[in-house]
Write a protein that holds these residues in place. Structure first.
Motif, PDB file in Angstrom:
ATOM      1  N   SER A 169       0.763  -1.263   0.000  1.00 37.45           N
ATOM      2  CA  SER A 169       0.000   0.000   0.000  1.00 37.45           C
ATOM      3  C   SER A 169       0.793   1.312   0.000  1.00 37.45           C
ATOM      4  CB  SER A 169      -0.996   0.026   1.167  1.00 37.45           C
ATOM      5  OG  SER A 169      -0.337   0.210   2.393  1.00 37.45           O
ATOM      6  N   GLU A 170       2.118   1.266   0.239  1.00 35.41           N
ATOM      7  CA  GLU A 170       2.852   2.525   0.162  1.00 35.41           C
ATOM      8  C   GLU A 170       3.036   2.923  -1.299  1.00 35.41           C
ATOM      9  OE1 GLU A 170       4.567  -0.167   1.674  1.00 35.41           O
ATOM     10  OE2 GLU A 170       5.035   0.393   3.742  1.00 35.41           O
ATOM     11  N   SER A 171       3.463   4.150  -1.515  1.00 37.92           N
ATOM     12  CA  SER A 171       3.742   4.602  -2.876  1.00 37.92           C
ATOM     13  C   SER A 171       5.009   3.912  -3.390  1.00 37.92           C
ATOM     14  CB  SER A 171       3.963   6.114  -2.889  1.00 37.92           C
ATOM     15  OG  SER A 171       5.171   6.426  -2.210  1.00 37.92           O
ATOM     16  N   PRO A 172       5.122   3.724  -4.707  1.00 37.82           N
ATOM     17  CA  PRO A 172       6.346   3.128  -5.261  1.00 37.82           C
ATOM     18  C   PRO A 172       7.611   3.865  -4.817  1.00 37.82           C
ATOM     19  CG  PRO A 172       4.659   3.248  -6.957  1.00 37.82           C
ATOM     20  CD  PRO A 172       4.119   3.982  -5.756  1.00 37.82           C
ATOM     21  N   GLU A 173       7.523   5.192  -4.713  1.00 39.41           N
ATOM     22  CA  GLU A 173       8.691   5.982  -4.301  1.00 39.41           C
ATOM     23  C   GLU A 173       9.138   5.592  -2.894  1.00 39.41           C
ATOM     24  OE1 GLU A 173       6.158   8.172  -7.188  1.00 39.41           O
ATOM     25  OE2 GLU A 173       5.754   7.380  -5.188  1.00 39.41           O
ATOM     26  N   SER A 174       8.171   5.431  -1.993  1.00 35.62           N
ATOM     27  CA  SER A 174       8.492   5.041  -0.613  1.00 35.62           C
ATOM     28  C   SER A 174       9.006   3.607  -0.561  1.00 35.62           C
ATOM     29  CB  SER A 174       7.255   5.161   0.280  1.00 35.62           C
ATOM     30  OG  SER A 174       6.774   6.478   0.303  1.00 35.62           O
ATOM     31  N   ILE A 175       8.378   2.732  -1.335  1.00 31.13           N
ATOM     32  CA  ILE A 175       8.752   1.318  -1.318  1.00 31.13           C
ATOM     33  C   ILE A 175      10.193   1.138  -1.771  1.00 31.13           C
ATOM     34  CG2 ILE A 175       8.351  -0.924  -2.413  1.00 31.13           C
ATOM     35  CD1 ILE A 175       5.350  -0.176  -2.486  1.00 31.13           C
ATOM     36  N   ILE A 176      10.578   1.746  -2.873  1.00 33.23           N
ATOM     37  CA  ILE A 176      11.930   1.542  -3.394  1.00 33.23           C
ATOM     38  C   ILE A 176      12.967   2.172  -2.471  1.00 33.23           C
ATOM     39  CG2 ILE A 176      11.878   3.545  -4.975  1.00 33.23           C
ATOM     40  CD1 ILE A 176      13.732   0.195  -5.512  1.00 33.23           C
ATOM     41  N   ARG A 177      12.645   3.334  -1.932  1.00 33.45           N
ATOM     42  CA  ARG A 177      13.596   3.999  -1.027  1.00 33.45           C
ATOM     43  C   ARG A 177      13.847   3.136   0.214  1.00 33.45           C
ATOM     44  NH1 ARG A 177      11.122   8.505  -0.890  1.00 33.45           N
ATOM     45  NH2 ARG A 177      10.070   8.272   1.126  1.00 33.45           N
TER      46      ARG A 177
END
Length: 300
Positions: A169-177
């Motif tokens: 459920s997090e944004s892709p930006e948050s997930i990859i970081r």
């Protein structure tokens, strides 16, 4: 699985070419040394690994060595120099646990990307088992590549995939970081390698060499997924760096595929994807075969 193979095929015609200017980016599957949409040795070796996992779980080094050497003997259209030397040494009678050491001794600084390009099947198979993921990633890597950069870089890549696959459920930006941060903490990288990873999102295209060195491959892939907002944008950016474009495409495709999912991969690229494996078998692989393979691996 689909993401890695698509990235490989998209990069295939740009391999060994210089970077392309932004006004003439390749954005479609085009022919190169192989017909448009064809995957290369990067995906062929990943399929060897996937087959080995499906037959002998946990991964068995002897079975995997047999599949790699059988593939090598089938005369693939391309193969990395270091990988070829190790597999040739095994075929000449070297112990499978020693061949990589013997070849590494001839070129101690060699730290190519041959082990990272094929590693993604383990991340799918061990998406719930970090211990097996670690052990099997090492086994498949050290069969051909024993340099610490190659081993730790390949582990780092599979840990990134592992953490992306755990995310919800997090944004892709948050997930990859977060996945990058978690993976950095789980591997033993020298300070220069760690700094390269931490600074990758700030690079300019002209800074990225995108060679066959594993550090360059990871730098390009991490730059691509952190500076874009879609699978398509990440892949277009990375393969147009040229040089080792197919491997950078495969590594970026695996990460971006995990991040954005199957539906995030452009349909036109998925429909174009194909290749023959085993070589000379007449058995053609298409998108649906990779989806089925991923399902089989995930259920191990």
């Amino acid at each position: 699985a689909v993401g890695a193979a698509v990235g490989d095929a998209l990069g295939m015609p740009l391999e060994f070419h210089p970077p392309r200017p932004a006004n003439s980016f390749v954005t479609e599957m085009i022919p190169g040394p192989l017909p448009e949409g064809t995957f290369t040795d990067d995906t062929e070796m990943a399929l060897c690994l996937a087959e080995s996992l499906l037959l002998t779980s946990p991964l068995d080094m002897h079975d995997l060595a047999g599949r790699f050497t059988g593939w090598y003997q089938s005369q693939p259209s391309d193969i990395g120099i270091h990988t070829a030397r190790v597999l040739k040494s095994i075929l000449k009678g070297s112990e499978i646990t020693q061949a990589a050491h013997e070849i590494q001794a001839q070129d101690p600084d060699s730290a190519g990307n041959g082990s990272i390009m094929r590693a993604w099947p383990i991340a799918i198979a061990r998406h719930k088992n970090e211990i097996l993921l670690t052990a099997e990633t090492r086994i498949q890597c050290e069969l051909t590549h024993i340099h610490p950069d190659a081993v730790q870089g390949t582990l780092f890549f599979n840990f990134i995939l592992f953490h992306i696959l755990q995310a919800f459920s997090e944004s892709p930006e948050s997930i990859i970081r977060l996945a990058i941060q978690q993976a950095v903490n789980q591997v033993t990288l020298d300070p220069e390698f760690t700094m390269m990873i931490n600074l990758s999102a700030m690079r300019l295209p002209m800074d990225l060499k995108n060679t066959g060195w594993i550090r360059h491959t990871l730098e390009s892939a991490l730059w691509a997924v952190q500076t874009t907002r879609s699978f398509e944008e990440a892949l277009v950016k990375v393969v147009n760096l040229g040089n080792d474009a197919d491997t950078a495409g495969a590594v970026t495709g695996a990460i971006a595929g995990a991040l954005y999912g199957l539906q995030g991969i452009p349909t036109r690229w998925r429909k174009s994807l194909h290749g023959e494996y085993p070589i000379h078998s007449g058995h053609l692989w298409f998108e649906q075969d990779f989806i089925h393979l991923a399902d089989q691996l995930a259920s191990l």
